[in-house]
Design an enzyme around this catalytic site. Sequence first.
Site, PDB file in Angstrom:
ATOM      1  N   CYS A  66      26.687  19.719  10.093  1.00  0.00           N
ATOM      2  CA  CYS A  66      27.448  18.461  10.087  1.00  0.00           C
ATOM      3  C   CYS A  66      26.859  17.469   9.078  1.00  0.00           C
ATOM      4  CB  CYS A  66      27.435  17.834  11.477  1.00  0.00           C
ATOM      5  SG  CYS A  66      27.979  18.918  12.806  1.00  0.00           S
ATOM      6  N   HIS A  67      25.552  17.323   9.135  1.00  0.00           N
ATOM      7  CA  HIS A  67      24.853  16.330   8.318  1.00  0.00           C
ATOM      8  C   HIS A  67      24.732  16.767   6.856  1.00  0.00           C
ATOM      9  CE1 HIS A  67      22.019  12.887   7.986  1.00  0.00           C
ATOM     10  NE2 HIS A  67      21.450  13.628   7.055  1.00  0.00           N
TER      11      HIS A  67
END
Length: 230
Positions: free
Chosen positions: A115-116
């Site tokens: 996600c990051h």
Amino acid sequence: ACNLDSAHPMMTTALASVARRLASPHSLSVAKTARVFAPALGARQFAVGLSSGNPFTPGFKPHAGTQIWTEIELFKAKTWDEGEAAGFKICGFKEIFEGKKVVVFALPGAFTGVCHKAHVPSYSKNLEAFKAKGVDSIICIAINDPYTLNAWKEKLGDAAKGIEFYGDVFEGFTKYMHAGKDLSAAGLGPGMRSNRYSLCVDNGVITHIFEEEGPGDLNVSDGDTMLKAL
């Protein structure tokens, strides 16, 4: 008994919100919910709250051509003080989707690996290209509180440029998408988290949808794939 007919509008709205969520087959029946909440809300207002029908039926799953759920309830990322000052405002269908072309991507949670490092940046790097395709907004949805999402957005810096973050605090949108996952083995919890997927929603209608096989994958829900599809 307390008469809530003259209750503060925020209280009335909150009760209506709870009533809609409790109407899901995953909780109380509609009839039982009505007995509990209709006296407080008033029969007409309660009926309006449930008028869009129940999308949580077995076998239902959104697809291209599906009208997005009009009972959507999300919290936009902000600081606690900002949330308190705004009366902990819930954002709905009209504010997010009505009359707009919106690209949505959902992910398991803030500060997590794929996600990051990859999912969010895949959309921010294509911000201008999406605008050229007529996209009005790009939003990221996760089952996180809005304050955590706000801190994550700040940590991402330029990698989150142009993206709006929303917390699916009630898990309703994730359930509507049938994208719920138990990721407690990875320390993500308590409760449900979302699988990874993306949507393009044009004036409330889904035009494109891409869902990963698993929450750790990023093969079809990235920004490049969505951009090519538009």
